[in-house]
Design a protein around this motif. Structure first.
Motif, PDB file in Angstrom:
ATOM      1  N   SER A   1       0.847  -1.197   0.000  1.00 48.83           N
ATOM      2  CA  SER A   1       0.000   0.000   0.000  1.00 48.83           C
ATOM      3  C   SER A   1       0.877   1.239   0.000  1.00 48.83           C
TER       4      SER A   1
ATOM      5  N   GLU B   1       0.303   5.427   0.646  1.00 48.00           N
ATOM      6  CA  GLU B   1      -0.627   6.439   1.147  1.00 48.00           C
ATOM      7  C   GLU B   1      -0.020   7.810   0.925  1.00 48.00           C
TER       8      GLU B   1
ATOM      9  N   ALA C   1      -2.304  11.351  -6.360  1.00 53.59           N
ATOM     10  CA  ALA C   1      -2.897  10.374  -7.288  1.00 53.59           C
ATOM     11  C   ALA C   1      -2.792  10.821  -8.741  1.00 53.59           C
TER      12      ALA C   1
ATOM     13  N   ALA D   1       2.564   8.607  -9.126  1.00 48.64           N
ATOM     14  CA  ALA D   1       1.521   7.592  -8.935  1.00 48.64           C
ATOM     15  C   ALA D   1       1.448   6.675 -10.153  1.00 48.64           C
TER      16      ALA D   1
ATOM     17  N   LYS E   1       2.189   2.630 -10.138  1.00 47.28           N
ATOM     18  CA  LYS E   1       1.236   1.649 -10.681  1.00 47.28           C
ATOM     19  C   LYS E   1       1.901   0.783 -11.740  1.00 47.28           C
TER      20      LYS E   1
ATOM     21  N   ILE F   1      -4.189  -3.895  -8.752  1.00 47.82           N
ATOM     22  CA  ILE F   1      -4.193  -2.605  -8.068  1.00 47.82           C
ATOM     23  C   ILE F   1      -5.592  -2.013  -7.981  1.00 47.82           C
ATOM     24  N   THR F   2      -5.881  -1.411  -6.846  1.00 53.46           N
ATOM     25  CA  THR F   2      -7.055  -0.574  -6.649  1.00 53.46           C
ATOM     26  C   THR F   2      -6.570   0.696  -5.966  1.00 53.46           C
ATOM     27  N   ASP F   3      -7.096   1.838  -6.400  1.00 48.27           N
ATOM     28  CA  ASP F   3      -6.738   3.068  -5.699  1.00 48.27           C
ATOM     29  C   ASP F   3      -7.987   3.892  -5.442  1.00 48.27           C
TER      30      ASP F   3
ATOM     31  N   TYR G   1      -5.145   9.594  -0.145  1.00 50.02           N
ATOM     32  CA  TYR G   1      -5.136   8.709  -1.311  1.00 50.02           C
ATOM     33  C   TYR G   1      -4.455   7.405  -0.910  1.00 50.02           C
TER      34      TYR G   1
ATOM     35  N   LEU H   1      -3.205   3.658  -2.650  1.00 51.10           N
ATOM     36  CA  LEU H   1      -3.000   2.710  -3.728  1.00 51.10           C
ATOM     37  C   LEU H   1      -2.729   1.388  -3.022  1.00 51.10           C
TER      38      LEU H   1
ATOM     39  N   ALA I   1      -2.196  -2.769  -3.577  1.00 49.79           N
ATOM     40  CA  ALA I   1      -1.849  -3.758  -4.597  1.00 49.79           C
ATOM     41  C   ALA I   1      -1.665  -5.122  -3.952  1.00 49.79           C
TER      42      ALA I   1
ATOM     43  N   ARG J   1     -11.991  -1.357  -2.152  1.00 46.68           N
ATOM     44  CA  ARG J   1     -12.071  -0.166  -1.307  1.00 46.68           C
ATOM     45  C   ARG J   1     -12.794  -0.557  -0.019  1.00 46.68           C
TER      46      ARG J   1
END
Length: 176
Positions: free
Chosen positions: A105, A107, A113, A118, A122, A132-134, A151, A153, A155, A163
């Motif tokens: 992660s 932050e 972002a 960023a 990614k 990945i989710t952000d 923010y 990210l 993974a 989320r």
């Protein structure tokens, strides 16, 4: 920093393995919170000298992307990132490449972002096979008594992260 992300990850059931902090005062706060933190520049550390954690969390410097930094804002969006920002992020991503944790992660402030940093993070994580989710979270949506957006990210090599579900709702307007 003071290991606030570590406090949250510990509350979620994870065990802290180690941390790296440049500022000795911030490291002292983390140690006071019960975390093993090495003081030094992460860029000078050898990743393989650390045990591979299940989850590796990074909080790269945010001051150049914070809305509170008027000098950074004056440089314009693309002028905010400094060489040191990329250097620290790359060092963290080298830890990921060499150690291969199942979860990662990152932050930062919401503006981060939209940066090349960023996008670079990614890309590096996707190259290593991470899903990945952000998203941006507001601490108030999770019971903290302040609006503080961050923010994230997240993974994973195991499955696509999701989320987190909001636990607190916005208070109704008392005056309508």
């Amino acid at each position: 920093g003071g290991a606030l992300a570590d406090v949250g990850l510990r509350a979620a059931g994870l065990r802290h393995a180690w941390g790296v902090e440049l500022d000795p005062r911030r490291a002292a706060v983390a140690r006071a919170n019960g975390f093993d933190v090495t003081v030094g520049d992460v860029c000078d550390m050898e990743p393989n000298s650390f045990a591979c954690p299940d989850w590796l969390h990074m909080s790269p410097p945010c001051s150049n992307f914070s809305q509170a930094n008027q000098a950074a804002a004056a440089r314009g969006f693309e002028g905010r990132a400094k060489e040191d920002d990329k250097r620290v992020l790359c060092a963290g991503l080298d830890f990921v490449s060499q150690l291969g944790p199942a979860w990662v992660s990152i932050e930062n402030v919401p503006l981060w972002a939209k940066t090349r940093l960023a996008a670079y993070a990614k890309g590096r994580l996707e190259e290593r096979g991470y899903k990945i989710t952000d998203f941006v979270l507001n601490a108030a949506d999770f019971g903290v008594a302040q609006n503080r957006e961050r923010y994230f990210l997240v993974a994973s090599l195991l499955r696509k992260p999701r989320r987190p579900t909001q636990t607190h709702k916005e208070m109704a307007d008392w005056f309508t």
